[in-house]
Enzyme design. Structure first.
Site, PDB file in Angstrom:
ATOM      1  N   LYS A  81      14.334 100.967   3.965  1.00  0.00           N
ATOM      2  CA  LYS A  81      13.620 100.082   4.898  1.00  0.00           C
ATOM      3  C   LYS A  81      14.557  99.423   5.922  1.00  0.00           C
ATOM      4  O   LYS A  81      14.144  98.518   6.641  1.00  0.00           O
ATOM      5  CB  LYS A  81      12.835  99.025   4.110  1.00  0.00           C
ATOM      6  CG  LYS A  81      11.850  99.643   3.081  1.00  0.00           C
ATOM      7  CD  LYS A  81      10.825  98.660   2.592  1.00  0.00           C
ATOM      8  CE  LYS A  81      10.003  99.223   1.444  1.00  0.00           C
ATOM      9  NZ  LYS A  81       8.827  98.426   1.107  1.00  0.00           N
ATOM     10  N   LYS A 101      15.738 100.598  -1.784  1.00  0.00           N
ATOM     11  CA  LYS A 101      14.796 100.025  -0.802  1.00  0.00           C
ATOM     12  C   LYS A 101      15.531  99.495   0.428  1.00  0.00           C
ATOM     13  O   LYS A 101      15.011  99.545   1.538  1.00  0.00           O
ATOM     14  CB  LYS A 101      13.999  98.877  -1.439  1.00  0.00           C
ATOM     15  CG  LYS A 101      12.675  99.352  -2.002  1.00  0.00           C
ATOM     16  CD  LYS A 101      11.875  98.250  -2.658  1.00  0.00           C
ATOM     17  CE  LYS A 101      10.999  98.858  -3.735  1.00  0.00           C
ATOM     18  NZ  LYS A 101      10.312  97.859  -4.543  1.00  0.00           N
ATOM     19  N   LYS A 147     -23.176  93.617  -1.446  1.00  0.00           N
ATOM     20  CA  LYS A 147     -22.626  93.493  -2.804  1.00  0.00           C
ATOM     21  C   LYS A 147     -23.044  94.688  -3.647  1.00  0.00           C
ATOM     22  O   LYS A 147     -24.229  95.063  -3.650  1.00  0.00           O
ATOM     23  CB  LYS A 147     -23.144  92.188  -3.418  1.00  0.00           C
ATOM     24  CG  LYS A 147     -22.562  91.907  -4.764  1.00  0.00           C
ATOM     25  CD  LYS A 147     -23.154  90.642  -5.355  1.00  0.00           C
ATOM     26  CE  LYS A 147     -22.780  90.568  -6.820  1.00  0.00           C
ATOM     27  NZ  LYS A 147     -23.546  89.570  -7.541  1.00  0.00           N
ATOM     28  N   ASN A 197      -3.177  90.508  -6.332  1.00  0.00           N
ATOM     29  CA  ASN A 197      -2.116  90.287  -7.323  1.00  0.00           C
ATOM     30  C   ASN A 197      -1.908  88.780  -7.483  1.00  0.00           C
ATOM     31  O   ASN A 197      -2.430  88.001  -6.686  1.00  0.00           O
ATOM     32  CB  ASN A 197      -0.818  90.995  -6.875  1.00  0.00           C
ATOM     33  CG  ASN A 197      -0.352  90.469  -5.538  1.00  0.00           C
ATOM     34  OD1 ASN A 197      -0.043  89.297  -5.386  1.00  0.00           O
ATOM     35  ND2 ASN A 197      -0.335  91.344  -4.532  1.00  0.00           N
ATOM     36  N   ASP A 233      -0.184  97.496  -1.878  1.00  0.00           N
ATOM     37  CA  ASP A 233       0.214  98.786  -1.296  1.00  0.00           C
ATOM     38  C   ASP A 233      -1.003  99.654  -0.966  1.00  0.00           C
ATOM     39  O   ASP A 233      -0.924 100.544  -0.132  1.00  0.00           O
ATOM     40  CB  ASP A 233       1.129  99.537  -2.270  1.00  0.00           C
ATOM     41  CG  ASP A 233       2.490  98.858  -2.367  1.00  0.00           C
ATOM     42  OD1 ASP A 233       2.962  98.360  -1.323  1.00  0.00           O
ATOM     43  OD2 ASP A 233       3.063  98.804  -3.474  1.00  0.00           O
ATOM     44  N   PRO A 288      -0.318  99.997   5.395  1.00  0.00           N
ATOM     45  CA  PRO A 288       0.952 100.155   6.115  1.00  0.00           C
ATOM     46  C   PRO A 288       2.051  99.335   5.449  1.00  0.00           C
ATOM     47  O   PRO A 288       1.773  98.276   4.884  1.00  0.00           O
ATOM     48  CB  PRO A 288       0.638  99.606   7.518  1.00  0.00           C
ATOM     49  CG  PRO A 288      -0.574  98.769   7.360  1.00  0.00           C
ATOM     50  CD  PRO A 288      -1.335  99.279   6.181  1.00  0.00           C
ATOM     51  N   ASP A 289       3.284  99.812   5.491  1.00  0.00           N
ATOM     52  CA  ASP A 289       4.427  99.081   4.928  1.00  0.00           C
ATOM     53  C   ASP A 289       5.029  98.209   6.044  1.00  0.00           C
ATOM     54  O   ASP A 289       5.683  98.709   6.954  1.00  0.00           O
ATOM     55  CB  ASP A 289       5.459 100.072   4.379  1.00  0.00           C
ATOM     56  CG  ASP A 289       6.534  99.360   3.572  1.00  0.00           C
ATOM     57  OD1 ASP A 289       6.940  98.253   3.986  1.00  0.00           O
ATOM     58  OD2 ASP A 289       6.950  99.898   2.529  1.00  0.00           O
TER      59      ASP A 289
END
Ligand code: CTP
Length: 405
Positions: free
Chosen positions: A350, A346, A294, A215, A284, A312-313
């Site tokens: 969490k 959240k 490749k 990202n 995620d 894993p979070d």
């Protein structure tokens, strides 16, 4: 010189005095002084006779230094040997020669700069710059130790090429680092004793040796938080995905690539931390299979289908392990209109103390930008909106909240 995401404003209205001594490294200090003045500090300076062989007092006057002192026996400034500038908050000797270091160590006061230093009773910072043989000489090393014992802060020189063509330790420290050490010296150390763990930047999830899923996170928000906490006296460790942000060497940085690595490195340090701030943009999901070679395009018939599995979070795991003495802050980057509700959910899921939520599809906000616009929400659902401002200011406000707790 100063990255926008690290443009803290504490130096505004502060008064800084520089002593310039006889070293070619003086030219680097000009930019430093210019940046301090541009950011609202008043800067004064005094020059030794040797410094004036390299640079004229007028150079500093033209930069905006006031006063510029060099004459101990000036009729207009009778007590200049006792008063560097106008009651400065801090006295910085940069570049500092072996000679001035020796004079400070032994209380020698035979010129304007050395008398001013002897009479000054607030914080002194010394940034040595000299030939490596002079720096490593036992006399200089002993004198530096004496300075440290007296409570003077040393900004240690770097190792590398020096102006005389030799290699070794003696090159003036990175000017950006000196800038931040000056800031740190005038900022109240209200996070002294705190151990802060920060995740930052993106993660990369490779599916063959040359391709990955990721990202656009730049790590700027994490860097702003890390530097802000360090400036306020905390011991900071960053678990960082691939970024090219600037961080001072005093911050421990553990470089990682994948979410799994970030998970392991963060988890192993959580027990010893008081505060966790997880602002990494963790992927995620990761490709289920990592190809060792490749992937050749001719081996793909029409479309490339990659199967992903969950990572894993990290934040949830830390929340799960959190003790009553620990504070945990998460970030929530959302594209949805009801991003505040999603963030509150959240916090509960969490087990967080705060969440910093932003809508990332706004202009100049979030990923890669130097500014951010966020809402900070506590575990009771109280919302504090932070209007669009630099990431450095956002970081400062987040830490203000943590400190009030
Ligand atoms: N986070 C984490 N580990 C993950 C995913 C996210 O530590 N595997 C952390 C981020 O650093 C951030 C917070 O969780 O502090 C929220 O991340 P975000 O991606 O917004 O939320 P998710 O919980 O992943 O939920 P969703 O993507 O469904 O919104």
């Amino acid at each position: 010189m100063i990255p926008k995401y690290l443009d803290f404003t504490y130096q505004e209205g502060k008064s800084i005095h520089f002593a310039i001594t006889g070293s070619i490294a003086f030219f680097k200090v000009l930019e430093l002084i210019r940046n301090l003045i541009k950011r609202g500090s008043s800067v004064s300076c005094s020059l030794t006779k040797a410094a004036r062989e390299f640079v004229t007092p007028l150079t500093f006057k033209a930069l905006g230094c006031d006063p510029v002192q060099f004459d101990m026996f000036s009729l207009s400034e009778t007590y200049s040997h006792l008063y560097p500038g106008v009651d400065p908050d801090i006295f910085v000797v940069a570049p500092a020669t072996a000679n001035i270091i020796a004079k400070i160590a032994h209380g020698i006061a035979d010129d304007l700069v050395s008398t001013q230093l002897l009479a000054y009773n607030k914080k002194i910072l010394v940034a040595p710059a000299m030939n490596p043989r002079m720096y490593n000489a036992p006399q200089t090393q002993k004198n530096i130790q004496t300075l440290k014992d007296m409570g003077i802060e040393i900004i240690f020189p770097e190792t590398g090429d020096v102006a005389c063509g030799e290699k070794g330790t003696g090159r003036l420290a990175d000017i950006l680092y000196i800038y931040f050490r000056i800031l740190k010296a005038i900022i109240p150390q209200d996070m002294d004793g705190q151990k802060v763990l920060i995740t930052m930047g993106p993660t990369r999830e490779f599916f063959d040796p040359v391709r990955f899923w990721s990202n656009p996170s730049s790590g700027k928000m994490g860097a702003a938080l890390a530097v802000a906490a360090w400036l306020r006296g905390a011991k900071v460790t960053c678990i960082s995905g691939p970024t090219d942000v600037w961080l001072p060497n005093d911050i421990e940085v553990i470089d990682v690539v994948s979410a799994e690595q970030m998970f392991n490195e963060t988890l192993s340090r959580w027990k010893d931390s008081n505060i966790g701030i997880l602002c990494a943009a963790v992927c995620d999901f990761r490709p289920k299979n990592l190809h060792s070679q490749k992937l050749k395009k001719d081996s793909i018939k029409s479309s490339l289908i990659i199967e992903f599995e969950k990572n894993p979070d990290i934040l949830a795991k830390l929340g799960n392990l959190k003790t009553t003495n620990q504070i945990l802050i998460g970030f929530a980057a959302e594209t949805d209109q009801n991003f505040k509700e999603l963030a509150i959910e959240k916090i509960k899921r969490k087990n967080l103390d705060w969440i910093v939520a932003n809508k990332i599809n706004e202009r100049e906000v979030g990923f890669g930008a130097d500014t951010n616009e966020v809402v900070i929400i506590d575990k009771y659902g109280e919302i504090q909106p932070i209007s669009k401002m630099s990431k450095s200011d956002v970081a400062w406000r987040i830490l203000d909240l943590v400190n009030k707790k």
